[in-house]
Design an enzyme around this catalytic site. Structure first.
Site, PDB file in Angstrom:
ATOM      1  N   CYS A   1       0.822  -1.213   0.000  1.00 48.95           N
ATOM      2  CA  CYS A   1       0.000   0.000   0.000  1.00 48.95           C
ATOM      3  C   CYS A   1       0.856   1.263   0.000  1.00 48.95           C
ATOM      4  O   CYS A   1       0.389   2.336  -0.398  1.00 48.95           O
ATOM      5  CB  CYS A   1      -0.935   0.000   1.205  1.00 48.95           C
ATOM      6  SG  CYS A   1      -0.103  -0.148   2.797  1.00 48.95           S
ATOM      7  N   ASN A   2       2.117   1.148   0.430  1.00 46.79           N
ATOM      8  CA  ASN A   2       2.997   2.318   0.504  1.00 46.79           C
ATOM      9  C   ASN A   2       4.154   2.278  -0.488  1.00 46.79           C
ATOM     10  O   ASN A   2       5.019   3.158  -0.449  1.00 46.79           O
ATOM     11  CB  ASN A   2       3.584   2.453   1.915  1.00 46.79           C
ATOM     12  CG  ASN A   2       2.537   2.824   2.932  1.00 46.79           C
ATOM     13  OD1 ASN A   2       1.635   3.597   2.643  1.00 46.79           O
ATOM     14  ND2 ASN A   2       2.630   2.261   4.125  1.00 46.79           N
TER      15      ASN A   2
END
EC number: 1.2.1.70
Length: 458
Positions: free
Chosen positions: A50-51
């Site tokens: 997600c990052n």
């Protein structure tokens, strides 16, 4: 052929763009196969979280390799290449290896020291291996990076770094508020990731009433559920209601890494009650909260950059080089040196093999020539000649073969003359002067000596 990484993370790109590049297992596998079908790329592994989105490849051409990776990412995401380039970072050769080691160790994470990334790197490696897009170079790099991550987490206390940052943020906030706890206070938490969850846990322990908001409401509800299980009261609101919530809260903590600000100066001006103190804490990079909010009366702001500066200034262990972060960096440096040395030795092996093969061919040619020129020699005699020539070739090549690997393992560069002497162990009269660099004076010593000479001359 060298390792190339092209990627973006929470530090270089907005969350909305990262979401467009996010890949599930199927897309990840398809993209890896597409990468290695490009003319300049021979291996590929993709880390998608997600990052973070990072493509690790092996390329025979730096510029062509970067272009092929960017082109494939544009095809998968639907984002124009020009826009991608403005957010992507590129690392090559040893710098690419160091980057993966930093990532796997949790040193490049939003929450420094988090361990989840080790599993994500391992999964990325497994996916790529199953697709046949991992070769010897990415295999060696992935194994070195995973070993580095394990060492960092087992030999240092880096796991506590993220919670230390959150704890320090609360210490700073409480100090400015003149309080020892948050009993009876309402705390708004924006986000549902690791840092936001840590903040929620900490605020709950300090007696706060929590209000959780996240773009994905299901994730906010999970954070609230964990709070309930710990005996902490927590409400969930829609992310679009976050500004209105500023009317009723005493503290707002944002840790989303969102595109644009989650709390703006206009939000504070519109919804903050002037006679109510409001503490804002920004735990995101890039920033979630506009610095201009602090200009409003009764509003105070703490952000992660100031926290880092304050934490480092107060950290005597960091100054002494004994902090978990400093220890982790030393481990990364050690593993990088070992990996780079092994790769240089591996790179010289084909040349050494080619040299030995050439010598063997020369021996065969000479044996054939001898057999043709001297037909009177019987089979036993020809066998003796063949073995003698092989021994000469093997002995002649043994020392340069060993020394070539030793020279390759050493990252320093040598002249052609020195290389020949080193490879064949030659001692040439008058060929040069051996100098121990450690014995040479440094600039300060040379300046002092020059000053002494001038004083004597005067």
């Amino acid at each position: 052929m060298s390792v190339l990484v092209v990627g973006m993370s929470h530090q270089s790109a907005p969350v909305a763009l990262l979401e467009k590049l996010s890949m599930d297992e199927t897309v990840q596998n398809d993209t890896c196969r597409a990468m290695v079908s490009a003319g300049s790329l021979s291996e590929a592994m993709i880390i998608s979280t997600c990052n973070r989105l990072e493509v690790y490849t092996v390329t025979n051409s730096f510029h062509s390799g970067v272009q092929d990776v960017v082109h494939n990412l544009a095809e998968v995401s639907g984002v124009e290449e020009e826009k991608l380039r403005s957010y992507l970072y590129v690392r090559y050769a040893d710098a690419a290896a160091e980057h993966l080691m930093m990532v796997t160790s949790g040193l490049d994470s939003m929450v420094v020291g988090e361990q989840q990334i080790i599993g994500q790197v391992r999964t990325a490696y497994q996916f790529a291996s199953e697709q046949g897009t991992v070769g010897p170079r990415i295999h060696a790099l992935a194994q070195s990076a995973l070993r580095t991550g394990k060492r960092v987490h087992s030999e240092t206390e880096i796991d506590e770094a993220g919670s230390s940052m959150v704890s320090f943020a609360f210490d700073q906030a409480l100090s400015r508020m003149g309080r020892e706890d948050l009993a009876g206070k309402r705390v708004l938490i924006l986000g549902a990731g690791a840092m936001a969850s840590l903040a929620a846990t900490h605020a709950g322990r300090l007696g706060a009433h929590l209000i959780i908001a996240n773009r994905t409401i299901a994730r906010a509800e999970r954070v609230a559920q964990h709070a309930h299980e710990a005996g902490v009261y927590a409400d969930v609101i829609d992310f679009s209601e976050r500004a209105q919530a500023l009317r009723d809260v005493d503290v707002a903590i944002s840790a989303t890494g969102a595109q644009g600000f989650t709390i703006t100066a206009a939000d504070v001006e519109r919804y903050h009650v002037a006679d109510r103190e409001l503490m804002l804490v920004d735990l995101s990079l890039p920033r979630d909260i506009d610095d201009a909010v602090a200009e409003a009366e009764g509003v105070d702001l703490i952000n992660i950059e100031r926290l880092n500066n304050s934490l480092q200034a107060a950290d005597t262990d960091l100054a002494a080089g004994t902090s978990p972060h400093a220890q982790a960096r030393r481990i990364v440096s050690e593993e990088l040196e070992s990996y780079a040395s092994e790769q240089r030795v591996r790179d010289v092996v084909p040349a050494v093999s080619a040299l030995r093969k050439r010598a063997a061919n020369l021996v065969q040619c000479e044996v054939a020539r001898m057999e043709q020129k001297h037909p009177e020699l019987d089979e036993r005699q020809m066998g003796d000649i063949n073995r003698a020539l092989k021994r000469v070739a093997d002995k002649l090549l043994h020392e340069p073969t060993v020394r070539a690997k030793q020279l390759a393992a050493n990252s320093g560069t040598v002249s052609h003359e020195t290389a020949l002497q080193e490879l064949f162990g030659l001692q040439l009269e008058g060929s040069g002067v051996a100098v121990d660099m450690a014995e040479l004076p440094d600039a300060a010593q040379m300046e002092a000596a020059e000053n002494t000479k001038e004083e004597k001359d005067a």
